[in-house]
Structures are given as C-alpha cells and as structure tokens.
Design a protein around this motif. Structure first.
Motif, PDB file in Angstrom:
ATOM      1  N   PHE A   1      -3.424  -5.267  -1.425  1.00  0.00           N
ATOM      2  CA  PHE A   1      -2.484  -5.799  -2.401  1.00  0.00           C
ATOM      3  C   PHE A   1      -2.288  -7.294  -2.191  1.00  0.00           C
ATOM      4  CE2 PHE A   1       2.038  -5.837  -4.077  1.00  0.00           C
ATOM      5  CZ  PHE A   1       1.682  -5.562  -5.391  1.00  0.00           C
ATOM      6  N   ALA A   2      -2.263  -7.718  -0.927  1.00  0.00           N
ATOM      7  CA  ALA A   2      -2.030  -9.127  -0.602  1.00  0.00           C
ATOM      8  C   ALA A   2      -3.257  -9.983  -0.864  1.00  0.00           C
ATOM      9  CB  ALA A   2      -1.623  -9.255   0.868  1.00  0.00           C
ATOM     10  N   VAL A   3      -4.427  -9.477  -0.469  1.00  0.00           N
ATOM     11  CA  VAL A   3      -5.631 -10.294  -0.531  1.00  0.00           C
ATOM     12  C   VAL A   3      -6.121 -10.474  -1.963  1.00  0.00           C
ATOM     13  CG1 VAL A   3      -8.056 -10.419   0.171  1.00  0.00           C
ATOM     14  CG2 VAL A   3      -6.311  -9.701   1.818  1.00  0.00           C
ATOM     15  N   LEU A   4      -6.150  -9.404  -2.727  1.00  0.00           N
ATOM     16  CA  LEU A   4      -6.726  -9.470  -4.065  1.00  0.00           C
ATOM     17  C   LEU A   4      -5.750  -9.982  -5.112  1.00  0.00           C
ATOM     18  CD1 LEU A   4      -8.839  -6.193  -4.031  1.00  0.00           C
ATOM     19  CD2 LEU A   4      -9.564  -8.524  -3.538  1.00  0.00           C
ATOM     20  N   GLN A   5      -4.503  -9.513  -5.077  1.00  0.00           N
ATOM     21  CA  GLN A   5      -3.466  -9.969  -6.004  1.00  0.00           C
ATOM     22  C   GLN A   5      -3.939  -9.884  -7.462  1.00  0.00           C
ATOM     23  OE1 GLN A   5      -1.948 -13.814  -4.855  1.00  0.00           O
ATOM     24  NE2 GLN A   5      -0.959 -13.011  -3.013  1.00  0.00           N
ATOM     25  N   ARG A   6      -4.504  -8.703  -7.793  1.00  0.00           N
ATOM     26  CA  ARG A   6      -4.976  -8.462  -9.156  1.00  0.00           C
ATOM     27  C   ARG A   6      -4.215  -7.289  -9.764  1.00  0.00           C
ATOM     28  NH1 ARG A   6     -11.369  -7.841  -8.771  1.00  0.00           N
ATOM     29  NH2 ARG A   6     -10.924  -6.934 -10.827  1.00  0.00           N
ATOM     30  N   ALA A   7      -3.707  -7.522 -10.953  1.00  0.00           N
ATOM     31  CA  ALA A   7      -2.897  -6.495 -11.606  1.00  0.00           C
ATOM     32  C   ALA A   7      -3.708  -5.252 -11.936  1.00  0.00           C
ATOM     33  CB  ALA A   7      -2.262  -7.061 -12.881  1.00  0.00           C
ATOM     34  N   ASP A   8      -5.039  -5.397 -12.210  1.00  0.00           N
ATOM     35  CA  ASP A   8      -5.840  -4.242 -12.611  1.00  0.00           C
ATOM     36  C   ASP A   8      -6.172  -3.325 -11.438  1.00  0.00           C
ATOM     37  OD1 ASP A   8      -7.376  -6.270 -11.495  1.00  0.00           O
ATOM     38  OD2 ASP A   8      -9.202  -5.637 -12.526  1.00  0.00           O
ATOM     39  N   LEU A   9      -5.960  -3.790 -10.207  1.00  0.00           N
ATOM     40  CA  LEU A   9      -6.210  -2.942  -9.030  1.00  0.00           C
ATOM     41  C   LEU A   9      -4.932  -2.355  -8.442  1.00  0.00           C
ATOM     42  CD1 LEU A   9      -8.908  -5.029  -7.108  1.00  0.00           C
ATOM     43  CD2 LEU A   9      -9.255  -3.010  -8.534  1.00  0.00           C
ATOM     44  N   LEU A  10      -3.808  -2.651  -9.051  1.00  0.00           N
ATOM     45  CA  LEU A  10      -2.547  -2.168  -8.487  1.00  0.00           C
ATOM     46  C   LEU A  10      -2.476  -0.653  -8.450  1.00  0.00           C
ATOM     47  CD1 LEU A  10       0.045  -4.657 -10.024  1.00  0.00           C
ATOM     48  CD2 LEU A  10      -0.934  -4.632  -7.726  1.00  0.00           C
ATOM     49  N   TRP A  11      -3.052   0.010  -9.477  1.00  0.00           N
ATOM     50  CA  TRP A  11      -2.966   1.478  -9.526  1.00  0.00           C
ATOM     51  C   TRP A  11      -3.724   2.115  -8.351  1.00  0.00           C
ATOM     52  CZ3 TRP A  11      -7.342   4.448  -9.741  1.00  0.00           C
ATOM     53  CH2 TRP A  11      -8.542   3.794 -10.056  1.00  0.00           C
ATOM     54  N   LEU A  12      -4.871   1.524  -7.969  1.00  0.00           N
ATOM     55  CA  LEU A  12      -5.656   2.058  -6.854  1.00  0.00           C
ATOM     56  C   LEU A  12      -4.899   1.918  -5.537  1.00  0.00           C
ATOM     57  CD1 LEU A  12      -8.288   3.206  -5.723  1.00  0.00           C
ATOM     58  CD2 LEU A  12      -9.171   0.853  -5.608  1.00  0.00           C
ATOM     59  N   PHE A  13      -4.345   0.734  -5.304  1.00  0.00           N
ATOM     60  CA  PHE A  13      -3.589   0.520  -4.069  1.00  0.00           C
ATOM     61  C   PHE A  13      -2.326   1.377  -4.052  1.00  0.00           C
ATOM     62  CE2 PHE A  13      -5.654  -3.852  -4.182  1.00  0.00           C
ATOM     63  CZ  PHE A  13      -6.639  -3.480  -3.272  1.00  0.00           C
ATOM     64  N   ALA A  14      -1.729   1.581  -5.208  1.00  0.00           N
ATOM     65  CA  ALA A  14      -0.519   2.402  -5.275  1.00  0.00           C
ATOM     66  C   ALA A  14      -0.809   3.849  -4.874  1.00  0.00           C
ATOM     67  CB  ALA A  14       0.069   2.349  -6.677  1.00  0.00           C
ATOM     68  N   LEU A  15      -1.928   4.408  -5.381  1.00  0.00           N
ATOM     69  CA  LEU A  15      -2.282   5.787  -5.029  1.00  0.00           C
ATOM     70  C   LEU A  15      -2.625   5.913  -3.550  1.00  0.00           C
ATOM     71  CD1 LEU A  15      -4.447   6.849  -8.119  1.00  0.00           C
ATOM     72  CD2 LEU A  15      -2.141   7.624  -7.522  1.00  0.00           C
ATOM     73  N   LEU A  16      -3.358   4.926  -3.036  1.00  0.00           N
ATOM     74  CA  LEU A  16      -3.714   4.948  -1.612  1.00  0.00           C
ATOM     75  C   LEU A  16      -2.466   4.872  -0.742  1.00  0.00           C
ATOM     76  CD1 LEU A  16      -6.129   4.987   0.320  1.00  0.00           C
ATOM     77  CD2 LEU A  16      -6.109   2.488   0.277  1.00  0.00           C
ATOM     78  N   PHE A  17      -1.549   4.006  -1.131  1.00  0.00           N
ATOM     79  CA  PHE A  17      -0.303   3.897  -0.381  1.00  0.00           C
ATOM     80  C   PHE A  17       0.469   5.219  -0.428  1.00  0.00           C
ATOM     81  CE2 PHE A  17       4.123   2.892   0.278  1.00  0.00           C
ATOM     82  CZ  PHE A  17       4.094   1.974   1.310  1.00  0.00           C
ATOM     83  N   GLY A  18       0.500   5.850  -1.603  1.00  0.00           N
ATOM     84  CA  GLY A  18       1.229   7.110  -1.736  1.00  0.00           C
ATOM     85  C   GLY A  18       0.663   8.205  -0.857  1.00  0.00           C
ATOM     86  N   LEU A  19      -0.664   8.232  -0.690  1.00  0.00           N
ATOM     87  CA  LEU A  19      -1.281   9.238   0.169  1.00  0.00           C
ATOM     88  C   LEU A  19      -0.743   9.154   1.593  1.00  0.00           C
ATOM     89  CD1 LEU A  19      -3.487  11.415   0.657  1.00  0.00           C
ATOM     90  CD2 LEU A  19      -5.066   9.540   1.135  1.00  0.00           C
ATOM     91  N   GLY A  20      -0.681   7.951   2.129  1.00  0.00           N
ATOM     92  CA  GLY A  20      -0.168   7.785   3.491  1.00  0.00           C
ATOM     93  C   GLY A  20       1.323   7.961   3.584  1.00  0.00           C
ATOM     94  N   TYR A  21       2.031   7.450   2.587  1.00  0.00           N
ATOM     95  CA  TYR A  21       3.490   7.502   2.649  1.00  0.00           C
ATOM     96  C   TYR A  21       4.011   8.935   2.558  1.00  0.00           C
ATOM     97  CZ  TYR A  21       8.369   6.520   1.578  1.00  0.00           C
ATOM     98  OH  TYR A  21       9.741   6.494   1.601  1.00  0.00           O
ATOM     99  N   GLY A  22       3.413   9.759   1.700  1.00  0.00           N
ATOM    100  CA  GLY A  22       3.851  11.154   1.599  1.00  0.00           C
ATOM    101  C   GLY A  22       3.645  11.908   2.895  1.00  0.00           C
ATOM    102  N   THR A  23       2.512  11.643   3.544  1.00  0.00           N
ATOM    103  CA  THR A  23       2.242  12.300   4.830  1.00  0.00           C
ATOM    104  C   THR A  23       3.231  11.848   5.892  1.00  0.00           C
ATOM    105  OG1 THR A  23      -0.106  12.448   4.287  1.00  0.00           O
ATOM    106  CG2 THR A  23       0.494  12.676   6.602  1.00  0.00           C
ATOM    107  N   PHE A  24       3.470  10.544   5.965  1.00  0.00           N
ATOM    108  CA  PHE A  24       4.395  10.032   6.980  1.00  0.00           C
ATOM    109  C   PHE A  24       5.809  10.542   6.736  1.00  0.00           C
ATOM    110  CE2 PHE A  24       7.404   7.012   8.722  1.00  0.00           C
ATOM    111  CZ  PHE A  24       6.912   6.826  10.000  1.00  0.00           C
TER     112      PHE A  24
END
Length: 801
Positions: free
Chosen positions: A294-317
């Motif tokens: 999210f920090a390195v790319l800072q592209r709005a069109d990739l936000l959905w991918l990073f959001a899903l990846l983050f959710g995978l880890g956050y739900g488990t934690f």
C-alpha cells in the motif's frame, strides 16, 4: 462447523458486534470528521492529541474495572452487571457527542463514551472467558472474530453512508441493543468462586512468559494498525486526492474486513486442533505485505488487492489471537484483571502510534506522499513483528530435534526386545494428525511403560516425543541398578534423569509419603548439599541400613549402603526440620509436575499416563488420581490404551494392547475397566476357581471358555477373536500351567495344583485370582455402562466372586 454448534456460540458473541460497531468508526471517521468542523485549521494536531489522551484513558480503566469484577458478587452476575452499566454510560456519551458543537464539550462526551466502553468491554471479555468451554474456545473465538469484523464493516459502512455526525445515533442504538441481548441471553455462575488457595486453580496456571509474549504480539499489531488506520482518511484526501475521502476510507476498510470474516471463522475452528501459535505467527505476514505494498505503490486500482490480503491476515489474528490469549491467562482467579492488563497491549500503542505518526508526517510536510510511504512501511514492519514474536513462545515440553533419532532408536530397541521376549498383539492406533492428546491406560506391570510409549513413538508423528508420566524415581541415582541386578555395582550412582527427559518422560509422584530411603536423601542433598546422615535421618533408621555416624548423604549410593538404601522408608525416618521441609516441598513439587503435564497436552503433545499410580496387585483397575481429571479437561482429545496380560498362556507371555477413542460424558475409569481385552486366561482362571468338577479334560476347558465367551455382554472386547486360535491357546495354557505347578495332570485329566505364584508378577499372591478378578472387573464395568445407556443385550456371564 455444525449449525447447532454455531447457534450455541452466538449468544455470547453478539455483543462483540456492538463493541466493534462502536470502535471501528469512532476514531477513524467520526472524530476526524467532527474535528474538520470543530477546528478545521488544526485538525491533524487535534486528532493526534485527542487519540493519544483517549488511549491513555482507555488503557488505565480495564485493569481496574476488571479486578473489581473478579472479586465483587452481584445479584444476576458480576460480569453482566458491568456489561449493563458500561453499556448505558457509553450510550449516554454517544448521544452527547451527537448534539454538541463545542470542542471541549465534545471531548468530555467522548471521554464519557470511552469510560463506558472500557467498563462494558472488561465485563464482556471476562464473561466470555467464563462461559466458553475450553474445547469450544477456538470455534467461539472464530465466531467472535466474525462478529467483530461484521461490526467493523457495519460501522464503517454506516459512517460512509450517513456521515460522521449522523452515524453516532446509530452507534448508540446498536450499543444498547447488543448490551440488552447479552444481559438477557447469557447466564453466568452466581455461586462463590473457588478460593485462590484451592489446588485446582493453581495447577492450571499457564506460563507467564507465554502470556507476556502474547501481550507484545498484540501490542505490535495494535501499533501497526493504529499507524495505518488513524491517518488513512487524510491519505485518501491529501495523496490520492479522493473527492469523498470518508466514503473511500470506508470502502477499502469494508473490502478488507469482508475477507477477514471468512478467515476468522475458518481459522478459529482450525485453531482448536492445536495450531493457534502457528496461525497467529503466520497472520502477520499478509498484513505486513499489504501495508508495505500500500505504501510503495500508492495506486488506487490496487487497493482492493491489498485490502483482501490484509483481511486474510487480520481475520486470522483477531480470532486465533484471542483464543491464544485466553489459553495463556496466568491466573484463573483474576481473569478480568489479566484481560484488562492484556487490553493495555491494544490501547497503549494507540497512545504512541498517533504521536509517532504525527511526527513522521510533520517531517515530510513538503512531500506528503513520501511521509505516508514511510508511515505505512513502518506500519507493515510492526504488523510483521506482531506475528513473528509469537514464535518465541516457550513450550517447556518440546525437545531438541537432535533427540529425534535417539528417541526412535530407543523405541526401536524396546520394540525388538518386546517382540522377542513376549507375544505382543496391538489393535488400533491414534490418528497421525492430532491435537494435544491424552492417552490413558490401566496399570498392571512395569512393561506398561515400555509397550505403550514404544508403539506410540513408532506410530508417529516423530518431531516431538510422546510424553509419558512416570515415577520421579527414574530421575534419581540407583534406579537402573534395581532394574539390572547383575550390573548393580556399576549402576548405583548412575542417574539417567536427563536421558529420560530427552526421550519424553515427565515425572509425577506416585509415592508421596513412602519411597526408598535413598530418594529422601537425594531430595535433601539437592537442596542442602552433602549433609551428614545423622543430621537427616533418625538413629534407628541409620542402624537399619548399617550406616556409620561419619557417613554423609552421598554414602547412600556406595557399594556398602546402596542396596539397603533402596528399601522403602517413610517420613517418620526423617528428622526435623527435614520432615517439615519435605512435606512443604512435596506439595510444591507435585503442583509443578502437574503443571508440566497440563502444559504438555495444551501445547499439542501426546501424553500417556497410568492414572492408578501403582500397578494392580489384585487384577482390578484401581482408583484414578486427581491428575487424570485435570489432564482430561486440558486435553482436546483422549484415547484409551487398554492392556491385558495372559501370564498363564505360555512362557512368552501374550500382551494385548488396544487403542480406542474415549467416549465423552462417561467416566474414564469406567471406560478403562469395561474396554480391557478379555483374554483366554481371564476366562480360564475364572472357570478353574468356580468349577465344581474335581478334574477336567482339554475339551472340557475349551468348551467352558467358548461357552463363557458366548455369554459376554454387548461391548466386550476379545483379545483373541478367532475361535480356532483360542482353542490352541487353551491347550497351550493347560500345558504351561502344568509346568508351573498351577495344574496337575494325570493322563488326559487335569486338576488344580498347589502353586499360585508367577515369576512375572512376583508381588501377586494368587495369579489365578488375579486373572479372575480382572474378568469380574470388566464384567461389572460393562454392566455399569449398560445402566448408563440401556440397550438389549445377551444374558451376561454368571460369575461368582
């Protein structure tokens, strides 16, 4: 997960939705949006200070309220009373925030809301820990995680649709509804709590080091989350230039949390299989990748991918981490207090993170994109650290990988010896992939501790040892000398304790008041050094073993005294103050030993115990010790290892070992008694002692055995199911008992002889009675099981005591 199970777990987890609905948008959208209206010129600085002060306020409150709820007794339940009072205060604060246009007054109502939130959350977390059983902890944590995430989604969606001002009233309504449902649907015990000095709670104390590691894991993740979420709205506005920053923030957060709902439920259920530590450790990686990407790319069109990846880890934690936290609570008498301390790991980082984030952004005022890039990379590093630190959790029951070949070699040697010296028949096995497992067996002979661990070890898995509880005498000098008489002179001083621990043995005292004299001396020597024997033992005791007045404790393993020092002694042989010291230490040692056994099954190991403590001298299963109940409660699953010996069959004594899963709701001792394999020797011994015939033939014995086996109750387990093999074994048994003198033979006829002893069971006075009593014990237990679950069954074998 079964629907009925989820339904049973819903009531206690409803309030998690309300709490997260409140917290998700409060400092992320509601307060930032309000500050844009109340103080537009200094909104960033105001948010940093307000978030930090709010976090300090919320950090101090939970341990205080939690400690209060641990010890107060209120009608209807202390936990629910705190949930109710805190929910009402929180609602009042939210309503006040809605109708306020002054920054000081808005701040006061915000603090009132946080006061109620801290109180109600302290009561709720302790209530959850109290009412959720250990076997459902992972599944319930998964449901709670899903409720929390759904609350986050609903809160953020409502804020995005209604705006930061209107959503406050919805938050108040959701808080009040969730609070009332929890108070109405969840029941807690209102009886007195067990005293802090009672033995059971002390035996369940977990490793405080593990609790500290879980604390820091939560702190790192909370710090990284706060860095990310506190300033994300301003990132959308100042860097990505999103026209509706509030809506954009809510959309990305909802996308991440939607994926986290599924992972929370699934991983919570998986974590009940003993993998919580691994899952929590792994959960930090996808969150870190998402934040850094999210920090390195800072592209709005990739936000959905990073959001899903983050959710995978956050739900488990979220789900697995909470279950792991409850697992490692240090003191069952102060659950709410310790959970309040754990909450500091969630709140204290929210004090530091806004300050740190504000400092980072202020250092890059001229280049906000670079400032947010640094901020989010820092967030990712802390999220990764939150998972990685869990790998430092200490498991005192694990051993080095270098001992794997040693354990396998030891098990193989024992296996070959038993196969050579005895006739071993094993049925059943444990699943290769299994959570922490307790294996309970009856105890008939020293061979029990060789057969069961060897077979369990060779069955696998091999990475960590099969733990088995054994007498502390194994960990003292002289034990091997008593097992190998021909080598006694060489083995008196040998202490194999380190080796036994390495291959999986854990000590558990089975002779609290009576043990070898050398054992008393060894305990004193370890504590106080090589004292004179005359300072430790009574004069008549020293005379009994032939000790001199000049001898010291080390002399107990000398060639002159070692054999006599291995004879049984009692506490009365000790002088004061050694006797009082030993009594006090014995209690502490026993508690530490039981804690280690509980830690073994909780950590995912397989633990074998013989709860009788001593092997049976009359053939019946003895009383199970307290440790069995404690370990059964701590273990996710329990198996039975059921042993029967047939010493009357032939010189290579048959050993029958059956592995079966235990049945929930039925006492373990009763299951062990009823499920033992019934041998030919059991039935033959019973017939020999109860038959009125003066003599008998081989065909008479075969017919009697088959007739008795045909009348066994339903559920009886046969050691030899094949009838032809049983006939051969009956004939072998008659010839072998004749050689022993148990029977006499005249032509084709047999009569009872005068011999009743057997060299394999030297302490058993009557081996025939021993085998008969074993059969009677099995039949009585089968009858008791049928009374618990009445079913039509064949007429039971008529027995005479």
């Amino acid at each position: 997960m079964q629907t009925s199970r989820v339904r049973n777990l819903l009531p206690i987890n409803i309030y998690a939705f309300s709490l997260s609905f409140h917290s998700s948008a409060l400092l992320t959208i509601v307060v930032p949006a309000a500050l844009l209206q109340l103080d537009p010129a200094r909104h960033t600085q105001d948010l940093s200070r307000l978030a930090a002060i709010s976090a300090i306020f919320a950090m101090i409150l939970p341990p205080i309220i939690g400690s209060w709820s641990d010890h107060v007794r209120l009608r209807g339940g202390a936990r629910r009373s705190f949930v109710l009072a805190g929910g009402v205060i929180n609602t009042i604060g939210l309503v006040g925030m809605y109708d306020t246009h002054s920054l000081p007054l808005y701040t006061a109502f915000l603090f009132l809301s946080l006061l109620g939130q801290g109180g109600t959350q302290s009561g709720y977390q302790a209530l959850w820990s109290d009412v959720v059983s250990e076997e459902d902890r992972g599944a319930s944590a998964g449901v709670q995680g899903a409720a929390t995430l759904l609350g986050n989604i609903a809160g953020l969606a409502s804020a995005g649709i209604l705006g930061g001002h209107q959503v406050v009233l919805v938050m108040a309504a959701v808080m009040m509804c969730g609070m009332l449902l929890t108070v109405w649907l969840v029941r807690e015990s209102t009886g007195p709590k067990p005293a802090a000095a009672s033995p059971r709670p002390r035996l369940q104390i977990q490793n405080r080091r593990n609790f500290a590691i879980v604390f820091w894991s939560q702190a790192y993740v909370a710090f990284g989350m706060t860095l990310l979420m506190t300033f994300v709205l301003y990132f959308f506005r100042d860097v990505l230039h999103v026209q509706n920053a509030t809506s954009g923030t809510a959309s990305v957060a909802i996308l991440a949390l939607a994926g986290a709902v599924i992972s929370s439920i699934l991983m919570g259920r998986v974590s009940d299989g003993g993998k919580r530590r691994t899952l929590v450790a792994a959960s930090g990686l996808p969150m870190a990748i998402a934040a850094i990407g999210f920090a390195v790319l800072q592209r709005a069109d990739l936000l959905w991918l990073f959001a899903l990846l983050f959710g995978l880890g956050y739900g488990t934690f979220l789900s697995t981490g909470w279950a792991l936290t409850v697992d490692t609570l240090p003191d069952p008498q102060n659950v709410a207090r310790d959970l309040g301390v754990w909450n500091v790991a969630s709140t204290f980082p929210t004090v530091l993170a806004p300050i740190c984030g504000g400092w980072v952004l202020s250092a890059y005022v001229g280049s906000p994109a670079t400032g947010y890039r640094v901020l989010f990379i820092l967030s990712g590093l802390f999220l990764a650290a939150g998972g990685a630190v869990i790998l430092r959790m200490k498991s005192t029951v694990k051993s080095s990988i270098w001992f794997v070949p040693i354990r396998l070699l030891a098990a193989a040697v024992v296996y070959l010896y038993l196969r050579t010296a005895y006739t071993v028949r094993v049925e059943g096995r444990l699943p290769l992939r299994r959570p922490g497992t307790l294996v309970v067996s009856n105890h008939l002979h020293d061979l029990d501790g060789m057969v069961i661990p060897a077979w369990l070890t060779l069955q696998g898995p091999w990475r960590h040892p099969v733990r088995y509880a054994a007498s502390p005498r194994l960990f003292e000098p002289g034990f091997m000398a008593m097992r190998f008489p021909l080598l006694q002179r060489l083995l008196y001083r040998l202490n194999m304790g380190a080796f036994f621990r390495a291959i999986g043995t854990l000590p558990i005292e089975n002779q609290p008041l009576k043990r070898p004299l050398a054992s008393f001396g060894y305990a004193v020597q370890k504590a106080y050094g090589n004292l004179p024997l005359a300072d430790v033992f009574q004069p008549e005791t020293l005379q009994r073993v032939g000790a001199k007045t000049t001898d010291r404790l080390s002399s107990l393993w000398s060639q002159r005294l070692a054999k006599a020092a291995q004879r049984d002694a009692s506490l009365l042989d000790l002088k004061e103050p050694c006797r009082t010291w030993f009594l006090h230490q014995q209690r502490q040692w026993l508690e530490e030993q039981l804690q280690a056994l509980v830690a073994a099954v909780r950590s995912g190991d397989t633990l074998y115990i013989a709860p009788e403590g001593r092997y049976s001298l009359d053939g019946r299963v003895g009383r199970f010790r307290l440790a069995c109940d404690l370990l059964s409660e701590a273990s996710p699953c329990t198996y039975l290892a059921l042993l029967s010996y047939d010493p009357l069959a032939k010189r290579k004594t048959p050993i029958y070992l059956h592995f079966i899963a235990s049945r929930p709701g039925i006492p373990l001792a009763l299951q062990v008694r009823a499920a033992r394999p019934i041998t030919v020797g059991h039935v033959l011994a019973h017939w020999l002692l109860t038959s009125d015939a003066a003599s008998f033939t081989e065909s008479d014995a075969i017919q009697a055995v088959e007739s008795a086996l045909a009348r066994l109750p339903q559920g009886a387990s046969l050691a030899v199911p094949n009838a032809q093999a049983r006939h051969k074994l009956v004939m072998q048994s008659l010839r072998y008992m004749t050689r022993l003198g148990v029977l006499r033979r005249q032509g084709a006829d047999y009569t009872l002889g005068a011999v009743r002893v057997h060299e394999m069971f030297p302490q058993v006075e009557d081996i025939l009675a021993h085998q008969r009593n074993a059969l009677l014990d099995i039949l009585e237990a089968l009858d008791a099981l049928q009374s618990l679950e009445p079913e039509p069954a064949p007429a039971p074998l008529q027995v005479q005591p």
